[in-house]
Design a protein around this motif. Structure first.
Motif, mmCIF file in Angstrom:
data_model
loop_
_atom_site.group_PDB
_atom_site.id
_atom_site.type_symbol
_atom_site.label_atom_id
_atom_site.label_comp_id
_atom_site.label_asym_id
_atom_site.label_seq_id
_atom_site.Cartn_x
_atom_site.Cartn_y
_atom_site.Cartn_z
ATOM 1 N N ASP A 48 36.585 37.199 52.194
ATOM 2 C CA ASP A 48 35.640 36.090 52.307
ATOM 3 C C ASP A 48 36.393 34.878 52.858
ATOM 4 N N GLN A 49 36.042 34.425 54.033
ATOM 5 C CA GLN A 49 36.761 33.346 54.703
ATOM 6 C C GLN A 49 36.461 31.973 54.113
ATOM 7 N N GLU A 50 35.479 31.889 53.217
ATOM 8 C CA GLU A 50 35.097 30.594 52.672
ATOM 9 C C GLU A 50 35.423 30.452 51.196
ATOM 10 N N ASN A 51 36.142 31.411 50.617
ATOM 11 C CA ASN A 51 36.324 31.343 49.171
ATOM 12 C C ASN A 51 37.473 30.433 48.777
ATOM 13 N N ALA A 52 37.580 30.201 47.473
ATOM 14 C CA ALA A 52 38.614 29.316 46.956
ATOM 15 C C ALA A 52 39.609 30.063 46.092
ATOM 16 N N ALA A 53 39.609 31.365 46.153
ATOM 17 C CA ALA A 53 40.549 32.188 45.400
ATOM 18 C C ALA A 53 40.510 33.588 45.980
ATOM 19 N N TYR A 54 41.302 34.482 45.410
ATOM 20 C CA TYR A 54 41.173 35.851 45.886
ATOM 21 C C TYR A 54 41.357 36.806 44.731
ATOM 22 N N CYS A 55 41.012 38.051 44.977
ATOM 23 C CA CYS A 55 40.995 39.064 43.936
ATOM 24 C C CYS A 55 42.409 39.331 43.429
ATOM 25 N N VAL A 56 42.573 39.333 42.112
ATOM 26 C CA VAL A 56 43.902 39.536 41.550
ATOM 27 C C VAL A 56 44.402 40.956 41.753
ATOM 28 N N LEU A 57 43.515 41.878 42.138
ATOM 29 C CA LEU A 57 43.966 43.241 42.393
ATOM 30 C C LEU A 57 44.678 43.351 43.735
ATOM 31 N N VAL A 58 44.477 42.351 44.636
ATOM 32 C CA VAL A 58 45.128 42.395 45.946
ATOM 33 C C VAL A 58 46.650 42.355 45.832
ATOM 34 N N PRO A 171 43.345 50.704 48.609
ATOM 35 C CA PRO A 171 42.109 51.508 48.643
ATOM 36 C C PRO A 171 40.974 50.914 47.830
ATOM 37 N N TRP A 172 41.295 50.230 46.722
ATOM 38 C CA TRP A 172 40.202 49.665 45.938
ATOM 39 C C TRP A 172 39.514 48.551 46.703
ATOM 40 N N CYS A 173 40.276 47.706 47.378
ATOM 41 C CA CYS A 173 39.671 46.627 48.169
ATOM 42 C C CYS A 173 38.773 47.184 49.272
ATOM 43 N N GLN A 174 39.104 48.369 49.759
ATOM 44 C CA GLN A 174 38.320 48.965 50.840
ATOM 45 C C GLN A 174 36.936 49.413 50.381
ATOM 46 N N VAL A 175 36.775 49.702 49.071
ATOM 47 C CA VAL A 175 35.490 50.214 48.586
ATOM 48 C C VAL A 175 34.830 49.290 47.575
ATOM 49 N N CYS A 176 35.479 48.207 47.185
ATOM 50 C CA CYS A 176 34.955 47.327 46.131
ATOM 51 C C CYS A 176 33.668 46.628 46.576
ATOM 52 N N PRO A 177 32.586 46.738 45.797
ATOM 53 C CA PRO A 177 31.330 46.066 46.157
ATOM 54 C C PRO A 177 31.450 44.548 46.207
ATOM 55 N N SER A 178 32.417 43.975 45.493
ATOM 56 C CA SER A 178 32.572 42.520 45.518
ATOM 57 C C SER A 178 32.884 42.025 46.917
ATOM 58 N N ARG A 179 33.512 42.875 47.708
ATOM 59 C CA ARG A 179 33.825 42.518 49.096
ATOM 60 C C ARG A 179 32.549 42.235 49.876
ATOM 61 N N ILE A 180 31.488 42.953 49.560
ATOM 62 C CA ILE A 180 30.208 42.728 50.232
ATOM 63 C C ILE A 180 29.452 41.577 49.591
ATOM 64 N N VAL A 181 29.451 41.519 48.269
ATOM 65 C CA VAL A 181 28.698 40.487 47.563
ATOM 66 C C VAL A 181 29.161 39.094 47.967
ATOM 67 N N THR A 182 30.482 38.854 47.943
ATOM 68 C CA THR A 182 30.979 37.507 48.217
ATOM 69 C C THR A 182 30.876 37.143 49.700
ATOM 70 N N THR A 183 31.058 38.123 50.573
ATOM 71 C CA THR A 183 30.952 37.810 51.998
ATOM 72 C C THR A 183 29.497 37.606 52.417
ATOM 73 N N LEU A 184 28.571 38.389 51.871
ATOM 74 C CA LEU A 184 27.156 38.183 52.168
ATOM 75 C C LEU A 184 26.698 36.812 51.684
ATOM 76 N N ALA A 185 27.261 36.341 50.580
ATOM 77 C CA ALA A 185 26.893 35.030 50.051
ATOM 78 C C ALA A 185 27.258 33.912 51.015
ATOM 79 N N THR A 186 28.219 34.160 51.915
ATOM 80 C CA THR A 186 28.603 33.153 52.904
ATOM 81 C C THR A 186 28.009 33.453 54.285
ATOM 82 N N GLY A 187 27.100 34.438 54.355
ATOM 83 C CA GLY A 187 26.450 34.757 55.614
ATOM 84 C C GLY A 187 27.239 35.679 56.516
#
Length: 340
Positions: A48-58, A171-187
């Motif tokens: 997500d290019q507009e977020n203010a943090a990132y996933c701790v699993l990264v 691999p988890w980042c590649q399939v994690c639904p949060s990747r879609i949820v947070t990016t869709l929230a920013t369009g």
């Protein structure tokens, strides 16, 4: 603070966390957002290019891939320049993970907030309320541990050793639904697109990610917190929950045999909160959302504690107020009009 106040406060914390973790960089700038990222671990997707943090699993996956995996292949190159960055990364990661622990899932996680919102929408439209069958719960609960071992630890490590393609580095980042949820929230819809020019593993990852997001969104309308039940983040929290300062405590009570409302209110369908007491009531699947406390009719039986200090205790007054608003399962109740 009583349990009713807790239930009123949590949606505001969730909404604030969702806004900050998805749109925060637009307000504080990318430089400050990076500083926030280092101070607050959060399931806010790195894509997500507009977020203010990132996933701790990264960082955990990347450290295993870039440092541990390659280090095992090149043992002669392992020096203090490798171990010191790894040590400080892991120690700082664990420190924040222990401090927040399960409260992260129930109060901060954007994906958890979105799932709750979807379920409330489903119940508002009177869709069927469903639970995971009791016989299936142990099997479903075990999935998060399998995902943790394979996707977070094993596959990035093996990829770093050169046995698997580079796309298995996270691999988890590649399939994690949060990747879609947070990016869709920013369009941003790019994460939904199938990379036809990509490798076979990249294409499979996108298909799994899209399917997981689609099925998870549909299930959330009837099932509570479907994604949380298989999330490796919850498994990591469970490993460290005994060291966390925030914890759920239950005092043994004879009235529990005649009640069970706490288990009905639990969005993770945890039965231990009804049948057990003491430390065993703090189940591995608990997200510290506090609903069991709010729907406990007995004063002081359930409490949320910070170390030895009780922050919130169950009470008959909070129970009566909550049951006027909704059922333990989350079904909203009609608001009584004045004069009736």
């Amino acid at each position: 603070m009583n349990a009713l106040t807790l239930m009123r406060l949590r949606p505001w914390v969730q909404a604030f966390s969702l806004i900050v973790l998805v749109y925060g960089a637009g307000a504080v700038g990318h430089y400050s957002a990076d500083k926030l990222s280092g101070a607050l671990p959060a399931l806010s997707c790195a894509y997500d290019q507009e977020n203010a943090a990132y996933c701790v699993l990264v960082p955990l996956q990347h450290q295993l891939h870039h440092r541990v995996g390659e280090g095992l292949v090149k043992l002669h190159g392992i020096t203090m320049t490798l171990f010191l960055p790894l040590m400080f990364t892991v120690l700082s990661f664990l420190a924040f993970f222990v401090v927040l622990n399960k409260a992260f899932c129930g109060w901060i996680c954007p994906l958890g907030t979105v799932q709750e919102a979807l379920h409330r929408i489903g119940q508002r439209f009177d869709l069927a309320f469903r639970r995971v069958p009791p016989a299936w719960r142990p099997r479903v609960s075990s999935i998060k541990w399998i995902v943790l071992v394979l996707a977070i630890f094993a596959l990035p490590l093996i990829s770093g050793m050169g046995v698997l393609p580079h796309s298995f580095r996270d691999p988890w980042c590649q399939v994690c639904p949060s990747r879609i949820v947070t990016t869709l929230a920013t369009g941003d819809v790019n994460q939904l697109a199938l990379p036809l020019a990509g490798t076979w593993s990249e294409i499979i990852f996108v298909v799994l990610r899209d399917l997981g997001f689609g099925f998870g969104a549909v299930f959330a309308l009837s099932f509570r917190q479907p994604f949380c039940r298989v999330c490796p983040m919850l498994a990591l929290h469970a490993m460290l929950r005994r060291f966390a300062p925030l914890r759920l405590v239950k005092r043994a009570s004879a009235r529990c045999d005649r009640c069970g409302l706490c288990a009905k209110a639990c969005p993770m369908d945890i039965t231990a909160i009804h049948t057990a007491s003491g430390a065993t009531a703090f189940d591995a699947d608990c997200t510290l959302c506090g609903r069991c406390i709010a729907f406990c009719p007995e004063d002081g039986t359930l409490s949320l504690r910070l170390g030895p200090l009780p922050l919130v205790k169950s009470s008959a007054a909070a129970f009566n107020a909550m049951t006027r608003r909704e059922s333990p399962e989350g079904k909203p109740k009609p608001v009584a009009k004045a004069g009736r």
